[in-house]
Design a protein around this motif. Structure first.
Motif, mmCIF file in Angstrom:
data_model
loop_
_atom_site.group_PDB
_atom_site.id
_atom_site.type_symbol
_atom_site.label_atom_id
_atom_site.label_comp_id
_atom_site.label_asym_id
_atom_site.label_seq_id
_atom_site.Cartn_x
_atom_site.Cartn_y
_atom_site.Cartn_z
ATOM 1 N N THR A 253 0.829 -1.215 0.000
ATOM 2 C CA THR A 253 0.000 0.000 0.000
ATOM 3 C C THR A 253 0.857 1.256 0.000
ATOM 4 N N GLY A 254 1.824 1.325 0.915
ATOM 5 C CA GLY A 254 2.663 2.511 0.996
ATOM 6 C C GLY A 254 3.437 2.750 -0.282
ATOM 7 N N ASN A 255 3.985 1.691 -0.849
ATOM 8 C CA ASN A 255 4.763 1.840 -2.074
ATOM 9 C C ASN A 255 3.903 2.297 -3.245
ATOM 10 N N LYS A 256 2.675 1.821 -3.307
ATOM 11 C CA LYS A 256 1.781 2.224 -4.391
ATOM 12 C C LYS A 256 1.242 3.641 -4.182
ATOM 13 N N LEU A 257 0.987 3.980 -2.933
ATOM 14 C CA LEU A 257 0.504 5.333 -2.656
ATOM 15 C C LEU A 257 1.542 6.384 -3.007
ATOM 16 N N TYR A 258 2.798 6.096 -2.677
ATOM 17 C CA TYR A 258 3.862 7.078 -2.863
ATOM 18 C C TYR A 258 4.759 6.740 -4.055
ATOM 19 N N PRO A 260 4.732 7.400 -7.359
ATOM 20 C CA PRO A 260 5.196 8.478 -8.235
ATOM 21 C C PRO A 260 6.276 9.344 -7.605
ATOM 22 N N VAL A 261 6.161 9.574 -6.280
ATOM 23 C CA VAL A 261 7.156 10.390 -5.594
ATOM 24 C C VAL A 261 8.440 9.602 -5.378
ATOM 25 N N LEU A 262 8.347 8.264 -5.469
ATOM 26 C CA LEU A 262 9.518 7.406 -5.281
ATOM 27 C C LEU A 262 10.241 7.114 -6.584
ATOM 28 N N GLN A 263 9.506 7.123 -7.702
ATOM 29 C CA GLN A 263 10.088 6.637 -8.944
ATOM 30 C C GLN A 263 10.042 7.664 -10.073
ATOM 31 N N GLN A 264 8.833 7.985 -10.585
ATOM 32 C CA GLN A 264 8.770 8.860 -11.759
ATOM 33 C C GLN A 264 9.438 10.209 -11.515
ATOM 34 N N LEU A 265 9.040 10.883 -10.475
ATOM 35 C CA LEU A 265 9.568 12.226 -10.223
ATOM 36 C C LEU A 265 11.044 12.212 -9.838
ATOM 37 N N PRO A 266 11.491 11.380 -8.884
ATOM 38 C CA PRO A 266 12.923 11.371 -8.560
ATOM 39 C C PRO A 266 13.802 10.953 -9.728
ATOM 40 N N MET A 267 13.342 10.023 -10.569
ATOM 41 C CA MET A 267 14.157 9.601 -11.696
ATOM 42 C C MET A 267 14.488 10.788 -12.596
ATOM 43 N N ALA A 268 13.465 11.559 -12.959
ATOM 44 C CA ALA A 268 13.695 12.719 -13.823
ATOM 45 C C ALA A 268 14.510 13.795 -13.118
ATOM 46 N N ARG A 279 22.797 19.391 -4.298
ATOM 47 C CA ARG A 279 21.395 19.468 -4.698
ATOM 48 C C ARG A 279 20.725 18.093 -4.630
ATOM 49 N N THR A 280 21.450 17.058 -5.009
ATOM 50 C CA THR A 280 20.892 15.713 -4.941
ATOM 51 C C THR A 280 20.592 15.322 -3.501
ATOM 52 N N SER A 281 21.498 15.659 -2.592
ATOM 53 C CA SER A 281 21.285 15.349 -1.175
ATOM 54 C C SER A 281 20.064 16.075 -0.627
ATOM 55 N N HIS A 282 19.891 17.320 -1.053
ATOM 56 C CA HIS A 282 18.746 18.092 -0.582
ATOM 57 C C HIS A 282 17.439 17.459 -1.059
ATOM 58 N N ALA A 283 17.376 17.100 -2.350
ATOM 59 C CA ALA A 283 16.168 16.472 -2.887
ATOM 60 C C ALA A 283 15.918 15.115 -2.232
ATOM 61 N N PHE A 284 16.979 14.338 -2.061
ATOM 62 C CA PHE A 284 16.858 13.017 -1.444
ATOM 63 C C PHE A 284 16.354 13.126 -0.014
ATOM 64 N N SER A 285 16.907 14.064 0.724
ATOM 65 C CA SER A 285 16.512 14.233 2.120
ATOM 66 C C SER A 285 15.054 14.657 2.250
ATOM 67 N N MET A 286 14.600 15.519 1.346
ATOM 68 C CA MET A 286 13.217 15.982 1.393
ATOM 69 C C MET A 286 12.247 14.815 1.180
ATOM 70 N N VAL A 287 12.528 13.986 0.174
ATOM 71 C CA VAL A 287 11.652 12.843 -0.104
ATOM 72 C C VAL A 287 11.709 11.836 1.040
ATOM 73 N N THR A 288 12.914 11.528 1.497
ATOM 74 C CA THR A 288 13.084 10.527 2.547
ATOM 75 C C THR A 288 12.418 10.956 3.849
ATOM 76 N N PHE A 289 12.515 12.227 4.161
ATOM 77 C CA PHE A 289 11.934 12.745 5.408
ATOM 78 C C PHE A 289 10.439 12.440 5.471
ATOM 79 N N PHE A 290 9.716 12.817 4.443
ATOM 80 C CA PHE A 290 8.268 12.605 4.457
ATOM 81 C C PHE A 290 7.912 11.135 4.246
ATOM 82 N N LEU A 291 8.719 10.424 3.475
ATOM 83 C CA LEU A 291 8.438 9.024 3.199
ATOM 84 C C LEU A 291 8.509 8.168 4.456
ATOM 85 N N THR A 292 9.558 8.336 5.246
ATOM 86 C CA THR A 292 9.698 7.533 6.461
ATOM 87 C C THR A 292 8.546 7.786 7.433
ATOM 88 N N ARG A 293 8.100 9.004 7.499
ATOM 89 C CA ARG A 293 7.019 9.350 8.424
ATOM 90 C C ARG A 293 5.655 8.873 7.940
#
Length: 502
Positions: A253-258, A260-268, A279-293
């Motif tokens: 469920t979590g992987n399917k809900l998120y 696009p934010v895990l794959q399509q958008l980060p890939m591009a 810049r990569t670290s900043h983007a990675f940290s932003m996604v990871t922060f909300f994802l873990t929570r």
């Protein structure tokens, strides 16, 4: 508009559409689970697993190569890729015919036809990936979201209608086929790119080399996500596979809900800024922060209330999968984080590291699954998946650190909050009677306890990240903030501030 703002708005579009699409798809699954039995599910799941193994080689990851292609050679790459995709699709249809015949002889004529129809749908989706890659390159996530949502709605409506009409396995298969066909049609309409004549043998070789490098990773991914289904189906039968598959799907469920934010958008995004560690670290940290929570409370829910969830959502006959779901809670927690790091590595060209990660993971998973399923059936498969996920995550974190800074504070607070919430929910569960009441009381306790514990542990960073996202979504808010701050500073420095008459 800067890349950060484009990416944040894309994430908002994708998340909203994906949430709605998943809700519709999940609702259709609930209806289908009540209309059809575990055996029907198990047969179709087996057919899909065989089809996906064939498409492992067929896809060759060409859409990913197109997303990473420099702008000055994009036209040539797209035209060449389309010709390659058409050829690959034709070969897959030819090769699938004897496989369908084999399924007919081993199982039934119907399962052979269902399999071939699923393959046909996947070939259509393969060609649709050409148009989708163009949308992703241009960050056209509004249109991408609409395609995703509309195709899921069309497929869900078709599947439920066929189930109500007594179509059996075809109701389940139609959902897979419907998403592929509708997605292709909509992507072709919304994409601005059309086939041309810029085919190049040199570019074809480049694309095939990239695909060959991705093949090992995709093989590992396919084995990890489908090998267990095949082993459970062969060793324990269709019923056990149907039960196991429903528990497995629930933990995704979590992987399917998120997704696009895990794959399509980060890939591009990562492909656009590859080589820029800051810049990569900043983007990675932003996604990871909300994802873990977001994924931590879901995993806790699967751990504490597996039987109640299965019974209330799918019906009492699915409660037998409770222990499978409990073990798969580890998978639910780690999978989204693992996939995010995998996308980071692929976007930065670290294909060898992804392959090594899969090899290490499968070295445990393949023998462990065979042994565990022989001993404990579907529950054994769940144990093997949990162990394989832990091993794979430990390996991929090591490689991800080469490209980004991974901070402990992105992981520790949600895990601690989830541990507290899990303990309180387990206590609350014992005070209620009946599956629905236990789910309501213990699930509510878990949700509230998690939110309060997380706020107490991490309130400052939560506010900081929320503010950063808000300013990217609505840049006017920054102007308001600056104007307000300027006005307050002016008041503070005025004579009235010192007790004087202005």
């Amino acid at each position: 508009m800067n890349l950060g703002r484009v990416a944040t708005r894309g994430a908002a579009f994708l998340s909203g559409a994906n949430l709605l699409a998943y809700a519709i798809s999940f609702t259709s699954t609930l209806v289908l689970a009540r209309e059809l039995g575990p055996t029907d599910f198990g047969k179709v799941v087996f057919a899909i697993a065989v089809a996906e193994f064939m498409f492992l080689v067929g896809a060759w990851s060409l859409p990913i190569a197109l997303i990473r292609e420099p702008e000055d050679t994009a036209r040539e790459a797209f035209d060449t890729a389309l010709a390659l995709l058409a050829g690959i699709g034709a070969v897959l249809l030819l090769v699938s015919a004897p496989v369908a015949f084999g399924l007919w002889k081993l199982e039934s004529l119907e399962i052979g036809i269902v399999f071939y129809a699923i393959v046909g749908g996947r070939v259509v989706a393969l060609l649709g990936g050409w148009f989708v890659a163009d949308l992703e390159r241009r960050f056209a996530y509004g249109r991408f979201s609409l395609i995703q949502l509309a195709s899921v709605v069309a497929a869900a409506v078709l599947a439920v209608a066929l189930a109500r009409a007594g179509a059996g396995m075809w109701a389940l298969a139609s959902r897979d086929i419907g998403v592929s066909v509708a997605g292709f049609a909509l992507a072709a309409v919304f994409s601005h790119r059309w086939p041309g004549r810029s085919f190049s043998l040199r570019k074809a070789r480049e694309l095939m080399v990239f695909g060959a490098q991705m093949l090992g990773s995709r093989l590992g991914e396919m084995l990890f996500h489908r090998y267990d289904n095949m082993v459970v189906g062969v060793v324990s039968g269709a019923r056990q596979l149907g039960l196991y598959n429903q528990a497995y799907i629930l933990t995704e469920t979590g992987n399917k809900l998120y997704g696009p934010v895990l794959q399509q958008l980060p890939m591009a995004t990562y492909a656009r800024i590859q080589g820029d560690r800051e810049r990569t670290s900043h983007a990675f940290s932003m996604v990871t922060f909300f994802l873990t929570r977001a994924v931590a409370p879901l995993a806790a829910l699967f751990l504490v209330l597996p039987g109640e969830l299965l019974s209330v959502l799918f019906g009492e006959r699915w409660r037998e999968a409770a222990n499978m779901l409990r073990w798969l809670s580890v998978y639910a927690l780690i999978l989204p984080l693992f996939d995010h790091m995998r996308v980071l590595l692929v976007a930065n060209g670290a294909l060898r590291q992804v392959l090594v990660t899969r090899v290490v993971q499968l070295a445990f998973f393949l023998p462990a699954t065979a042994i565990a399923v022989a001993l404990w059936g579907g529950v054994g498969a769940s144990v093997a998946v949990a162990g394989g996920m832990v091993i794979g995550f430990a390996c991929i974190v090591r490689y991800a650190r080469r490209f980004v800074i991974i901070a402990a504070q992105d992981f520790a607070p949600p895990l601690a909050a989830a541990a507290v919430a899990t303990a309180l929910a387990a206590v609350a569960r014992g005070s209620a009677e009946g599956d629905f009441q236990r789910l309501l009381v213990a699930g509510g306790t878990l949700t509230v306890a998690y939110a309060l514990a997380l706020a107490a542990l991490d309130n400052v960073r939560l506010l900081e990240r929320a503010r950063a996202v808000t300013l990217r979504l609505w840049p006017a808010a920054e102007d308001v903030e600056v104007s307000t701050g300027t006005a307050l500073a002016a008041v503070a420095s005025s004579p009235a501030r010192a007790g004087q008459r202005p």
